[in-house]
Structures are given as structure tokens and as C-alpha cells.
Write a protein that holds these residues in place. Sequence first.
Motif, PDB file in Angstrom:
ATOM      1  N   THR A 250       8.832  12.038  -3.512  1.00 41.72           N
ATOM      2  CA  THR A 250       7.991  13.157  -4.007  1.00 41.72           C
ATOM      3  C   THR A 250       7.689  13.586  -5.561  1.00 41.72           C
ATOM      4  OG1 THR A 250       9.616  14.844  -3.863  1.00 41.72           O
ATOM      5  CG2 THR A 250       8.322  14.471  -1.906  1.00 41.72           C
ATOM      6  N   GLY A 251       6.996  14.152  -6.104  1.00 35.81           N
ATOM      7  CA  GLY A 251       7.153  14.477  -7.437  1.00 35.81           C
ATOM      8  C   GLY A 251       5.921  15.554  -7.778  1.00 35.81           C
ATOM      9  N   LYS A 252       6.289  16.173  -8.906  1.00 42.79           N
ATOM     10  CA  LYS A 252       5.134  17.284  -9.359  1.00 42.79           C
ATOM     11  C   LYS A 252       3.958  16.970  -9.549  1.00 42.79           C
ATOM     12  CE  LYS A 252       9.293  19.978 -10.523  1.00 42.79           C
ATOM     13  NZ  LYS A 252      10.033  20.931 -11.748  1.00 42.79           N
ATOM     14  N   SER A 253       3.711  15.680 -10.185  1.00 44.19           N
ATOM     15  CA  SER A 253       2.368  15.430 -10.457  1.00 44.19           C
ATOM     16  C   SER A 253       2.119  14.067  -9.904  1.00 44.19           C
ATOM     17  CB  SER A 253       2.345  15.430 -11.969  1.00 44.19           C
ATOM     18  OG  SER A 253       3.046  14.266 -12.632  1.00 44.19           O
ATOM     19  N   LEU A 254       0.849  13.480  -9.800  1.00 40.92           N
ATOM     20  CA  LEU A 254       0.485  12.274  -9.431  1.00 40.92           C
ATOM     21  C   LEU A 254       1.412  11.279 -10.193  1.00 40.92           C
ATOM     22  CD1 LEU A 254      -0.951  10.555  -7.415  1.00 40.92           C
ATOM     23  CD2 LEU A 254      -3.057  10.671  -9.033  1.00 40.92           C
ATOM     24  N   ALA A 255       1.167  11.487 -11.523  1.00 42.60           N
ATOM     25  CA  ALA A 255       1.857  10.452 -12.443  1.00 42.60           C
ATOM     26  C   ALA A 255       3.264  10.366 -12.175  1.00 42.60           C
ATOM     27  CB  ALA A 255       1.648  10.726 -13.924  1.00 42.60           C
ATOM     28  N   GLU A 256       4.023  11.431 -12.051  1.00 43.05           N
ATOM     29  CA  GLU A 256       5.402  11.273 -11.613  1.00 43.05           C
ATOM     30  C   GLU A 256       5.356  10.766 -10.094  1.00 43.05           C
ATOM     31  OE1 GLU A 256       9.311  14.311 -11.604  1.00 43.05           O
ATOM     32  OE2 GLU A 256       7.293  15.100 -10.888  1.00 43.05           O
ATOM     33  N   MET A 257       4.683  11.290  -9.187  1.00 47.43           N
ATOM     34  CA  MET A 257       4.876  10.550  -7.909  1.00 47.43           C
ATOM     35  C   MET A 257       4.593   9.040  -8.001  1.00 47.43           C
ATOM     36  SD  MET A 257       4.759  11.011  -4.565  1.00 47.43           S
ATOM     37  CE  MET A 257       5.918   9.504  -4.836  1.00 47.43           C
ATOM     38  N   ARG A 258       3.823   8.609  -8.783  1.00 53.18           N
ATOM     39  CA  ARG A 258       3.499   6.797  -8.761  1.00 53.18           C
ATOM     40  C   ARG A 258       4.859   6.460  -9.441  1.00 53.18           C
ATOM     41  NH1 ARG A 258      -2.444   5.378  -9.656  1.00 53.18           N
ATOM     42  NH2 ARG A 258      -1.185   3.668 -10.329  1.00 53.18           N
ATOM     43  N   ARG A 259       5.417   7.003 -10.492  1.00 56.83           N
ATOM     44  CA  ARG A 259       6.453   6.545 -10.953  1.00 56.83           C
ATOM     45  C   ARG A 259       7.843   6.427 -10.284  1.00 56.83           C
ATOM     46  NH1 ARG A 259       5.672   9.039 -15.119  1.00 56.83           N
ATOM     47  NH2 ARG A 259       7.133  10.954 -14.649  1.00 56.83           N
ATOM     48  N   MET A 260       7.880   7.578  -9.275  1.00 55.28           N
ATOM     49  CA  MET A 260       8.856   7.713  -8.444  1.00 55.28           C
ATOM     50  C   MET A 260       9.019   6.701  -7.169  1.00 55.28           C
ATOM     51  SD  MET A 260      11.009  10.060  -9.728  1.00 55.28           S
ATOM     52  CE  MET A 260      11.928  10.485  -8.514  1.00 55.28           C
TER      53      MET A 260
ATOM     54  N   LEU B  60       0.685  -1.281   0.100  1.00 53.67           N
ATOM     55  CA  LEU B  60       0.044  -0.174  -0.008  1.00 53.67           C
ATOM     56  C   LEU B  60       0.721   1.282   0.025  1.00 53.67           C
ATOM     57  CD1 LEU B  60      -2.948   1.127   0.493  1.00 53.67           C
ATOM     58  CD2 LEU B  60      -2.203   1.489   2.793  1.00 53.67           C
ATOM     59  N   VAL B  61       0.522   2.136  -0.783  1.00 49.65           N
ATOM     60  CA  VAL B  61       1.238   3.313  -0.779  1.00 49.65           C
ATOM     61  C   VAL B  61       0.195   4.615  -0.482  1.00 49.65           C
ATOM     62  CG1 VAL B  61       2.454   5.010  -2.124  1.00 49.65           C
ATOM     63  CG2 VAL B  61       2.852   2.495  -2.331  1.00 49.65           C
ATOM     64  N   VAL B  62       0.436   5.575   0.333  1.00 55.79           N
ATOM     65  CA  VAL B  62      -0.411   6.639   0.675  1.00 55.79           C
ATOM     66  C   VAL B  62       0.349   7.697  -0.133  1.00 55.79           C
ATOM     67  CG1 VAL B  62      -1.024   8.109   2.359  1.00 55.79           C
ATOM     68  CG2 VAL B  62      -0.881   5.426   2.747  1.00 55.79           C
ATOM     69  N   TYR B  63      -0.646   8.533  -0.707  1.00 59.25           N
ATOM     70  CA  TYR B  63      -0.224   9.848  -1.649  1.00 59.25           C
ATOM     71  C   TYR B  63      -0.900  10.830  -0.856  1.00 59.25           C
ATOM     72  CZ  TYR B  63       0.960   6.555  -5.382  1.00 59.25           C
ATOM     73  OH  TYR B  63       1.481   5.354  -5.916  1.00 59.25           O
ATOM     74  N   GLU B  64       0.015  11.993  -0.802  1.00 66.91           N
ATOM     75  CA  GLU B  64      -0.590  13.163  -0.229  1.00 66.91           C
ATOM     76  C   GLU B  64      -0.309  14.230  -1.433  1.00 66.91           C
ATOM     77  OE1 GLU B  64       1.977  13.266   3.254  1.00 66.91           O
ATOM     78  OE2 GLU B  64       0.775  12.304   4.432  1.00 66.91           O
ATOM     79  N   HIS B  65      -1.281  15.150  -1.414  1.00 70.91           N
ATOM     80  CA  HIS B  65      -1.242  16.303  -2.307  1.00 70.91           C
ATOM     81  C   HIS B  65      -0.787  17.617  -1.603  1.00 70.91           C
ATOM     82  CE1 HIS B  65      -2.960  19.482  -4.986  1.00 70.91           C
ATOM     83  NE2 HIS B  65      -2.027  18.729  -5.667  1.00 70.91           N
ATOM     84  N   GLY B  66       0.236  18.094  -1.761  1.00 78.08           N
ATOM     85  CA  GLY B  66       0.677  19.551  -1.137  1.00 78.08           C
ATOM     86  C   GLY B  66       0.243  20.610  -2.035  1.00 78.08           C
TER      87      GLY B  66
END
Length: 67
Positions: free
Chosen positions: A29-39, A6-12
Amino acid sequence: MIQRFLVVYEHGKRNFAGFAPDVPGCFSTGKSLAEMRRMMREALESHLQWMADDGDPIPLPKTRGVE
């Protein structure tokens, strides 16, 4: 063996952050959700490989989200 964590994502205000509760110390961290998922995928793969290389026990996925 393929395991799913499980991965928890947070939008700052300016980016997205993510962490895996079952893998302490693994986050990204990532600039977008897509980048965050990849990273985050790369972070998990690398983190687990480093643990294996160091002879540390690999955690089992235990935390689940709402389905």
C-alpha cells in the motif's frame, strides 16, 4: 533474467493498494500512486528473493492487462 509482472492498483479513500496476481501473497500500500508504485516494486523484488532463498519455484508472469 528480468521478468515483468502485471500489478493491479486500487484507489481507496485514503491510499492506494497494489497486488501482483501471478505472485500470490505479494501486495503493498502507499499514500500516493507514485509511492504505491515504488513500494510495490520493492515488495515484488523482496518477495521473489525470499522465494528463491527458500527454494520455492519462481512463478512465471502469465496475467496480462489490456494493451
